[in-house]
Design a protein around this motif. Structure first.
Motif: not given
Length: 618
Positions: A38-47, A27-31, A80-83, A90-94
């Motif tokens: 507003s609109t928030v984007t949670i960036n992530c990658t998976y393996e 995950y890019s950051a937490s919290p 919610i939108q899966y990016l 695996c990023s998502v936008r809310l």
């Protein structure tokens, strides 16, 4: 205990990930802090290890195998939108983040093998914070002098750690509540609060404090800074500080009714009547303020009036004030002139004449002048005085004949004109009145001139009446000559008639008639008319000179020497005295007409004394 250590380490790094034997989610950051709405984007990658094929990916709020996909949750499905994709992203936008969105979120992927399922723990935390909101304690009007509290409210997660207050860009305080006691108009303005927490700093929307107050610093002014002259246009302007803005009303002097409303009062074609003090009244619902200005309109002198002090007449010896008044701005300078004089006699609005004399009478002009014009006014000074220089004069020498009269004239100087009375010396009562008097008797006469201020008499003039016959003689001669002239005319007419008759007679007959007649002469001796005993029969005649028919006068000797016969006419007039005339019923004059022919030399030689035949007619 061995599982907690990696979590603690993960919190120490910007990214949050979980990995084991090739499996993992980063995950890019937490919290992650997001503002409400507003609109928030949670960036992530998976393996995942090789040999697996991703069959399903989704985000969930609960770390449990039975957790549902958020895209299928009614609260998130539309927001919610899966990016990512089914490989490594695996990023998502809310969108439209809500306070209820504050949670831990996890990414989960499933492969084609039963053991190939993975949830990225510990997930990512989403903190939803709201914009701070300022509330004002007073919901109504804020008036100068009130107390006002500003409160900053924030429903943030995580909680606010510190509040700060700003007016514009200037910090004015801290704390959740900002209190202003005895608020002033200077406190008006925009205020905002700032909240500080783990997610950062947030500023509230600004709020405006509108402090209301009554008019102050009210100022009335005149647009023209120079001199205001009649006919100019002038603007009176009123200004003030007030909230809400004031309404303006203009009043003149101490009048209760207004002359104009509005902050500007325009006066076109100004007159002197506009001069005065003007009050500007500035008013709103919280109070009133006033300011005054004086309008001074300049104009030339007018209504100039010259007057004489005192209501009664001015008498010689009095003190008199001549006063001049006018309306002007600035005040006029006054100069006095006497009629027909170019130089002034006095300056100032009051001209004082002490111990006045009659030569001060006349017309006086008051000249009122200022820098804007000149006007004049006149007044007539009529100085009254008693008669003086009274004199009586006589039209002739003062000697007259009985029956005649002489005119005496009285002259005097006085104001008002004097009444004239005539007196004879040694008599108390007057013998006449008026400027002229006809005297018939001998004596000394004088006049007295009098008016309401006094009287004066003249010196006496002498009149002498003489009783003399010389006057009667002149009258008698004059009357006799007039009568002779009439007789001569009548005799001439008779002679003319008789001559025509005698022309036919012979010369001899004429000569015989001549021998019988003598030269006729008429001599008149003056009879005293005054004598009552004189009679017409007593008239003596002598030294009568014959007249020729042609009007030339000749003596008796001259007639004798003449060679031609001449016809002589004589008239005798008897003058009767007045007494005798009045007593006589008949007043007749008889006339004699005698024709005398010149005798020859023989006849004249025989008689040395020629007898003269007279014809007496009564």
């Amino acid at each position: 205990m061995a599982r907690l250590l990696p979590l603690i380490v993960l919190l120490m790094f910007p990214g949050v990930y979980s990995a084991a034997d090739g499996w993992g989610v980063t995950y890019s950051a937490s919290p992650i802090c997001a503002l409400k709405g507003s609109t928030v984007t949670i960036n992530c990658t998976y393996e995942y290890p090789p040999g697996y094929k991703i069959t399903e990916v989704f985000w969930m709020k609960v770390d449990s195998p039975g957790a549902s996909d958020l895209s299928k949750d009614s609260e998130y499905s539309e927001r919610i939108q899966y990016l990512g994709h089914k490989q490594h992203a695996c990023s998502v936008r809310l969108t439209d983040v809500r306070e209820t969105d504050s949670h831990k979120y996890y990414f989960r992927f499933i492969t084609d093998k039963p053991e190939g399922k993975w949830t990225g723990t510990p997930g990512v935390t989403l903190d939803v914070t709201d914009t701070p909101v300022i509330s004002i304690s007073s919901s109504g009007v804020i008036v100068e002098g009130n107390k006002v509290n500003l409160t900053c409210s924030s429903e943030s997660n995580p909680p606010v750690q510190m509040y700060s207050w700003f007016k514009g860009q200037t910090s004015v305080g801290s704390g959740k509540i900002y209190s202003i006691s005895n608020i002033r108009s200077d406190d008006s303005g925009e205020y905002k609060c700032k909240t500080s927490h783990t997610c950062g700093e947030k500023y509230s929307e600004p709020v405006t404090l509108n402090v209301l107050y009554p008019p102050r610093n009210v100022s009335a002014s005149i647009s023209s800074s120079g001199v205001i002259v009649e006919g100019d246009s002038v603007n009176l302007t009123c200004s003030s500080e007030s909230n809400p803005p004031a309404n303006y009303t203009w009043y003149k002097d101490n009048q209760t009714s207004s002359v104009r409303s509005g902050n500007i009062y325009i006066i076109s074609n100004i007159t002197s009547d506009h001069s005065g003090q003007y009050k500007c009244k500035a008013q709103n619902e919280h109070g009133t303020g006033n300011s005054t200005v004086t309008l001074n309109v300049m104009y030339p002198p007018r209504n100039v009036s010259a007057s004489i002090g005192g209501s009664s007449g001015v008498v010689e010896g009095d003190s008199v004030n001549l006063t001049c008044r006018s309306e002007s701005n600035p005040p006029a300078n006054y100069t006095w002139f006497k009629e027909n004089q170019t130089s002034s006699v006095r300056s100032g609005n009051i001209y004082i004449i002490s111990n006045i004399t009659s030569d001060r009478s006349g017309q006086y002009k008051c000249k009122a002048q200022n820098e804007h014009g000149t006007r004049n006014s006149t007044v007539t000074l009529n100085v009254m005085y008693r008669p003086r220089n009274v004199s009586a004069s006589i039209s002739s020498s003062g000697v007259i004949v009985e029956g005649d009269s002489v005119t005496l004239t009285c002259r005097s100087e006085s104001n008002p004109p004097a009444n004239i009375s005539w007196f004879k010396e040694n008599q108390t009562s007057s013998v006449g009145s008026g400027q002229s008097f006809r005297a018939l008797e001998s004596g000394w006469y004088y006049c007295v001139a009098q008016n309401k201020y006094g009287s004066q008499r003249s010196a006496a003039a002498s009149v002498t009446v003489r009783h003399s016959s010389h006057g009667h003689l002149l009258f008698g001669i004059t009357a006799a000559c007039g009568g002779l002239l009439v007789i001569a005319i009548i005799v001439a007419l008779i002679w003319f008639t008789m001559r025509k008759r005698r022309v036919a007679k012979t010369e001899e007959a004429a000569l015989n008639q001549v021998n019988q007649q003598e030269d006729l002469y008429c001599a008149a001796k003056h009879v005293d008319l005054a004598s009552e005993s004189a009679h017409c029969d007593d008239v003596q005649y002598e030294s009568v000179k014959p007249r020729r028919l042609n009007g030339e006068q000749t003596t008796a000797g001259e007639a004798a020497e003449s060679g031609d016969p001449e016809e002589l006419q004589y008239a005798s007039v008897c003058y009767k005295s007045n007494t005798e005339m009045r007593g006589s019923e008949e007043n007749e004059n008889h006339y004699g007409n005698i024709t005398n022919y010149k005798p020859d030399d023989s006849v004249r030689s025989e008689e040395e004394d020629t007898s003269v035949i007279y014809s007496s007619l009564k």
